[in-house]
Scaffold this motif. Structure first.
Motif, PDB file in Angstrom:
ATOM      1  N   CYS A  96     -60.983 -33.312  11.291  1.00 47.30           N
ATOM      2  CA  CYS A  96     -60.864 -32.699  12.608  1.00 47.30           C
ATOM      3  C   CYS A  96     -62.107 -33.046  13.414  1.00 47.30           C
ATOM      4  CB  CYS A  96     -60.652 -31.188  12.537  1.00 47.30           C
ATOM      5  SG  CYS A  96     -62.084 -30.205  12.093  1.00 47.30           S
ATOM      6  N   ALA A  97     -61.943 -33.033  14.722  1.00 47.61           N
ATOM      7  CA  ALA A  97     -63.011 -33.441  15.617  1.00 47.61           C
ATOM      8  C   ALA A  97     -62.901 -32.690  16.934  1.00 47.61           C
ATOM      9  CB  ALA A  97     -62.952 -34.948  15.860  1.00 47.61           C
ATOM     10  N   ALA A  98     -64.029 -32.566  17.613  1.00 43.67           N
ATOM     11  CA  ALA A  98     -64.096 -31.834  18.880  1.00 43.67           C
ATOM     12  C   ALA A  98     -64.576 -32.757  19.987  1.00 43.67           C
ATOM     13  CB  ALA A  98     -65.027 -30.633  18.747  1.00 43.67           C
ATOM     14  N   SER A  99     -63.936 -32.620  21.132  1.00 43.94           N
ATOM     15  CA  SER A  99     -64.269 -33.468  22.274  1.00 43.94           C
ATOM     16  C   SER A  99     -64.173 -32.654  23.561  1.00 43.94           C
ATOM     17  CB  SER A  99     -63.290 -34.644  22.338  1.00 43.94           C
ATOM     18  OG  SER A  99     -63.455 -35.374  23.533  1.00 43.94           O
ATOM     19  N   ARG A 100     -64.929 -33.054  24.561  1.00 40.65           N
ATOM     20  CA  ARG A 100     -64.837 -32.390  25.862  1.00 40.65           C
ATOM     21  C   ARG A 100     -63.530 -32.723  26.561  1.00 40.65           C
ATOM     22  NH1 ARG A 100     -68.284 -28.197  27.344  1.00 40.65           N
ATOM     23  NH2 ARG A 100     -70.383 -28.619  26.573  1.00 40.65           N
ATOM     24  N   ALA A 101     -62.909 -33.823  26.149  1.00 43.07           N
ATOM     25  CA  ALA A 101     -61.649 -34.226  26.768  1.00 43.07           C
ATOM     26  C   ALA A 101     -60.694 -34.727  25.694  1.00 43.07           C
ATOM     27  CB  ALA A 101     -61.897 -35.317  27.806  1.00 43.07           C
ATOM     28  N   LEU A 102     -59.444 -34.329  25.785  1.00 41.78           N
ATOM     29  CA  LEU A 102     -58.451 -34.770  24.815  1.00 41.78           C
ATOM     30  C   LEU A 102     -58.258 -36.276  24.910  1.00 41.78           C
ATOM     31  CD1 LEU A 102     -56.400 -33.962  22.669  1.00 41.78           C
ATOM     32  CD2 LEU A 102     -54.752 -33.587  24.519  1.00 41.78           C
ATOM     33  N   SER A 103     -58.295 -36.932  23.771  1.00 45.70           N
ATOM     34  CA  SER A 103     -58.219 -38.387  23.758  1.00 45.70           C
ATOM     35  C   SER A 103     -57.673 -38.866  22.437  1.00 45.70           C
ATOM     36  CB  SER A 103     -59.620 -38.970  23.987  1.00 45.70           C
ATOM     37  OG  SER A 103     -59.640 -40.373  23.766  1.00 45.70           O
ATOM     38  N   TYR A 104     -57.109 -40.089  22.455  1.00 47.65           N
ATOM     39  CA  TYR A 104     -56.666 -40.734  21.228  1.00 47.65           C
ATOM     40  C   TYR A 104     -57.817 -41.496  20.555  1.00 47.65           C
ATOM     41  CZ  TYR A 104     -51.872 -40.032  22.892  1.00 47.65           C
ATOM     42  OH  TYR A 104     -50.689 -39.482  23.329  1.00 47.65           O
ATOM     43  N   ARG A 105     -58.882 -41.692  21.265  1.00 47.58           N
ATOM     44  CA  ARG A 105     -59.962 -42.557  20.793  1.00 47.58           C
ATOM     45  C   ARG A 105     -61.022 -41.784  20.028  1.00 47.58           C
ATOM     46  NH1 ARG A 105     -62.227 -45.414  25.902  1.00 47.58           N
ATOM     47  NH2 ARG A 105     -62.110 -43.268  26.650  1.00 47.58           N
ATOM     48  N   PRO A 106     -61.324 -42.200  18.816  1.00 49.45           N
ATOM     49  CA  PRO A 106     -62.366 -41.502  18.037  1.00 49.45           C
ATOM     50  C   PRO A 106     -63.707 -41.469  18.745  1.00 49.45           C
ATOM     51  CG  PRO A 106     -61.117 -42.989  16.623  1.00 49.45           C
ATOM     52  CD  PRO A 106     -60.675 -43.270  18.027  1.00 49.45           C
ATOM     53  N   SER A 107     -64.022 -42.508  19.512  1.00 49.48           N
ATOM     54  CA  SER A 107     -65.335 -42.572  20.161  1.00 49.48           C
ATOM     55  C   SER A 107     -65.535 -41.470  21.189  1.00 49.48           C
ATOM     56  CB  SER A 107     -65.523 -43.934  20.823  1.00 49.48           C
ATOM     57  OG  SER A 107     -64.523 -44.142  21.811  1.00 49.48           O
ATOM     58  N   THR A 108     -64.456 -40.847  21.613  1.00 48.33           N
ATOM     59  CA  THR A 108     -64.547 -39.774  22.606  1.00 48.33           C
ATOM     60  C   THR A 108     -65.054 -38.471  21.998  1.00 48.33           C
ATOM     61  OG1 THR A 108     -62.673 -40.769  23.777  1.00 48.33           O
ATOM     62  CG2 THR A 108     -63.236 -38.515  24.361  1.00 48.33           C
ATOM     63  N   TYR A 109     -64.925 -38.344  20.705  1.00 49.47           N
ATOM     64  CA  TYR A 109     -65.193 -37.078  20.041  1.00 49.47           C
ATOM     65  C   TYR A 109     -66.665 -36.938  19.689  1.00 49.47           C
ATOM     66  CZ  TYR A 109     -60.274 -36.181  20.108  1.00 49.47           C
ATOM     67  OH  TYR A 109     -58.991 -35.932  20.547  1.00 49.47           O
TER      68      TYR A 109
END
Length: 122
Positions: A96-109
């Protein structure tokens, strides 16, 4: 210190179900989109499912199959991935990962858990 701790992985026969949970701490959980990724042996990490901060309209890698259901509880700081009709090709380490914006890209998290192993036997 941000921590994401996954649980619920294990060994299951094909056709079975597992429920993965991710408990978050050290961040304002309701400000973050949450995603689940997986990495199978010899493969790249891939997006499985994600949900934005408001718990509306989860997105899935393959929504047509309808096997996975993602939900979150902002009061408990948890996100849960219910996986049904599992197949051997679902075998992977799930993160699981957390991001400021929902994305398909791992680099966003921004933050990642340590992962939980899911093994589906045929």
């Amino acid at each position: 210190q941000v921590q994401l701790v996954e649980s619920g992985g294990g060994l299951v026969q094909a056709g079975g179900s597992l429920r993965l949970s991710c408990a978050a701490s050290g961040l304002t959980f309701s400000n973050y989109a949450m995603g689940w990724f997986r990495r199978a042996p010899g493969k790249e990490r891939e997006f499985v499912a994600g949900i934005d901060w408001s718990d509306t309209s989860p997105v899935y890698k393959d929504p047509r199959k309808g096997r996975f259901t993602l939900s979150r509880d902002n009061a408990e700081n948890t996100v849960t991935l219910q996986m049904n009709s599992l197949a051997p090709e679902d075998t992977a380490v799930y993160y699981c990962a957390a991001s400021r914006a929902l994305s398909y890209r791992p680099s966003t998290y921004d933050y990642w858990g340590q992962g939980t192993q899911v093994t589906v036997s045929s």
